[in-house]
Design an enzyme around this catalytic site. Structure first.
Site, PDB file in Angstrom:
ATOM      1  N   ILE A 246       0.524  -1.124   0.103  1.00  0.00           N
ATOM      2  CA  ILE A 246       0.053   0.133   0.348  1.00  0.00           C
ATOM      3  C   ILE A 246       0.922   1.258  -0.009  1.00  0.00           C
ATOM      4  CG2 ILE A 246      -2.086   1.069   1.119  1.00  0.00           C
ATOM      5  CD1 ILE A 246      -3.197  -1.646  -0.013  1.00  0.00           C
ATOM      6  N   HIS A 247       1.378   1.549  -1.002  1.00  0.00           N
ATOM      7  CA  HIS A 247       2.401   2.155  -1.271  1.00  0.00           C
ATOM      8  C   HIS A 247       1.466   3.950  -0.490  1.00  0.00           C
ATOM      9  CE1 HIS A 247       5.057   0.388  -3.715  1.00  0.00           C
ATOM     10  NE2 HIS A 247       3.637  -0.305  -4.230  1.00  0.00           N
ATOM     11  N   ASP A 248       0.471   4.369  -1.531  1.00  0.00           N
ATOM     12  CA  ASP A 248       0.003   5.695  -1.506  1.00  0.00           C
ATOM     13  C   ASP A 248      -0.184   6.120   0.263  1.00  0.00           C
ATOM     14  OD1 ASP A 248       0.286   6.299  -3.750  1.00  0.00           O
ATOM     15  OD2 ASP A 248      -1.551   6.085  -4.645  1.00  0.00           O
TER      16      ASP A 248
END
Lengths: 317, 323
Positions: A246-248
């Site tokens: 979940i990079h963001d």
């Protein structure tokens, strides 16, 4: 009580953007002034619809403004489109967008850049921009409203990588989408926290985490669980590991609690003319003969990151 | 038994001196000649250094001065005179009379052909001489069993944030080697030195070498006290320069001599040639996500103790030669 940090979220609203928006809107530390959208994981239109759907799911009344439909120069790369659909689903929400009701409270501002400028002017304190997609809207803001730079506290961005890439061998998706915009932002003199792949690859959920979200998060938790199933399968095909990265959520988590990241002052420039290295965020950790212009995240406390999301989902049970 | 036939191509310097000490000391090789190239030192100056080092080893091989500049790029000097000052002093007056009267590209090809495909290449400088050899003699790869290169960086570089000096100095030359079809290209990048270096305490042992050991004086002056370059390299590799003594060329010589002691990754490797910011950067497709089959064997890891043991065994061999 400490004042909440006013933020504008600029997003290309895919699966991990939805987590980041949910986290921000559930945070007692942040005050979300508005959401602006752009192309990236999906089209700008798709990102706008997704943002509205997610806001309605979360029962939050935040205005949305549609932004750039392509990079500052040139066209959207074909491989960016196909990669976005592969990872985030054709609708950008893990092919589950259809399960959300059509938007009722549609309040879409006409222009993302003008809307950001209006929000920044209106706010009494300096505003932080959370960048989750290509940096096109933010670069346009910096160029077209130079007088507002002093009203911006900084930019917390998901993008870039010091030593690797995902869309290209040395290029991360958000920078590959618009390298020139990223360079404008990095050269702006604004305070920048760059959450690149070194840190964001450690921001992952495993099956047990997702089950937990489903159990504690009511209808919101159930939707996020369903939305993440195709996403996790796509990432497994790419990396061989069954993890939902979940990079963001990383820049949002950093704003909520900076100790979630280990970051270092570096000099970062975007390579604009490389044959293999175009869009690489060239990161000089030593800063030999140059001044640092960004805090670059190199590590992330995953336990803290997961706990922040659990606390957020608990608000929807 | 004859050793493995070896052709060396180098830009000289203290690190190369250590590599040569290892190559000659281990007794595994039959050095056929040493070519010099621009880089740490200009080729003529490097040739003088090599002639001096040859006298330490009591060697008989020819020394050939080669390319003075890269094929295409023109870089600013990134190495300082201090990198070679002790070698300059020791080698003064040795250049000239017995320098081989042959271009390195012709020497390399002729020697490789004579060895019937058994010759190995060991390169510790910019790869311009090898690239010119490939331009002049396109079938060189079929006569070379293995090419071992000290070059590249899988993480941090030493010339720019990403680029390693040898590849940065002539990226087009490295590209020509990647494309030439050599049977085996072994690349020893900077990151490998994290596991192949001496400790400062071990380097201190050089002081207790026999007074008759021919390397004692040079190594005491150049290795024991460390150098500016060592401090810079340690900073790049996140090692403590009060703890570690690095020689990229010596690490490459270890890979050349004892391949079984090394963990390698076969990987498709690219080199950036166009970029202003990233020129000379080596890119490795470890996940095989962007490219097809591997073109390089990248040395990834060894145990530091094995490297150190090899280093001192080779060095002690020079003691025995005196009896």
């Amino acid at each position: 009580m400490v004042d909440r940090i006013p933020v504008i979220i600029d997003t290309d609203m895919g699966v991990d953007d939805a987590y980041s928006v949910m986290l921000a809107l559930s945070s007692p530390q942040l005050k979300v002034l508005g959401i602006t959208t752009s192309y990236g994981n999906v089209s700008a239109d798709g990102a706008t619809v997704n943002a509205i759907k997610i806001l309605e799911l979360l029962e939050k009344r935040v205005r949305v403004a549609k932004g750039a439909s392509g990079p500052l120069f040139g066209k959207i790369k074909k491989y960016s489109n196909s990669r976005g659909a592969f990872i985030h689903g054709k609708d950008g929400l893990g092919n589950m967008g259809h399960s959300l009701s059509d938007p009722v409270h549609v309040e879409v501002e006409s222009d993302a850049v003008d809307y950001m400028a209006a929000l920044i002017r209106k706010e009494e304190t300096k505003v932080t921009i959370v960048s989750l997609g290509p940096l096109t809207n933010i670069a346009s803001l910096i160029i077209s409203y130079p007088e507002l730079r002093r009203r911006i506290d900084g930019i917390a961005m998901m993008g870039g990588s010091a030593y690797s890439g995902n869309t290209l061998p040395a290029g991360e998706s958000n920078i590959v989408a618009d390298p020139e915009a990223a360079q404008i932002v990095l050269q702006s003199g604004l305070r920048i926290v760059m959450c690149g792949l070194e840190a964001t690859q450690k921001a992952y959920f495993i099956k047990d985490d997702l089950e937990m979200f489903r159990l504690i998060g009511g209808s919101v938790g159930r939707f996020y669980y369903d939305m993440t199933q195709d996403y996790i399968s796509a990432q497994e095909k790419l990396s061989g590991e069954r993890r939902a990265v979940i990079h963001d959520s990383v820049p949002t988590a950093w704003l909520m609690n900076p100790s979630v990241l280990k970051a270092k002052a570096c000099h970062v420039e975007v390579d604009l003319n490389g044959q293999y290295t175009r869009a690489c965020t060239v990161t000089d950790e030593i800063c030999a003969g140059v001044k640092p212009n960004a805090m670059v995240a190199f590590d992330l406390n995953r336990d803290m990151f997961v706990k922040m999301h659990i606390d957020a989902f608990k608000q929807y049970r | 038994m004859a050793g493995r036939p070896l052709i060396i191509d180098t830009d000289s310097g203290y690190e190369f001196a250590q590599a040569l000490m290892l190559i000659e000391g281990c007794g595994l090789f039959d050095i056929k000649g040493i070519c010099t190239v621009f880089g740490t030192a200009a080729p003529n100056r490097g040739a003088a250094h090599v002639q001096f080092l040859r006298s330490i080893c009591d060697g008989k091989w020819p020394v050939i001065s080669g390319s003075e500049k890269a094929l295409i790029v023109r870089r600013k000097e990134t190495r300082t005179a201090a990198d070679c000052s002790v070698l300059d002093e020791l080698a003064s007056g040795t250049v000239g009379p017995d320098l081989a009267d042959e271009h390195p590209w012709d020497f390399i090809y002729r020697t490789a052909v004579e060895q019937n495909g058994e010759a190995e290449l060991f390169c510790t400088g910019p790869l311009t001489n090898i690239a010119v050899t490939l331009i002049r003699h396109r079938d060189l790869p079929k006569y070379i069993k293995r090419i071992t290169i000290a070059g590249g960086a899988s993480r941090r570089g030493d010339a720019t944030p990403y680029a390693e000096f040898n590849i940065y100095s002539d990226p087009h030359a490295f590209k020509s080697i990647l494309d030439a079809g050599f049977k085996q290209v072994d690349l020893v990048d900077l990151e490998f030195c994290r596991s192949a270096h001496l400790t400062v305490a071990e380097a201190g042992n050089l002081r207790s070498l026999s007074a008759d050991n021919p390397w004692k004086g040079l190594l005491e002056k150049t290795v024991v006290n460390g150098s500016l370059r060592n401090r810079e390299l340690c900073a790049r590799l996140e090692l403590d320069s009060s703890e570690a003594i690095i020689s990229h060329d010596a690490a490459a010589a270890f890979v050349l001599a004892i391949p079984a002691a090394i963990t390698v990754s076969s990987v498709y490797t690219m080199v950036e040639q166009r970029s202003e910011l990233s020129g000379g950067r080596t890119l490795f497709d470890f996940g095989k996500r962007f490219t097809d089959g591997p073109n390089v064997r990248l040395a990834r890891y060894t145990t530091r103790e094995m490297f150190s043991d090899f280093y001192f065994r080779c060095l002690k061999a020079y003691d025995r030669r005196l009896f």
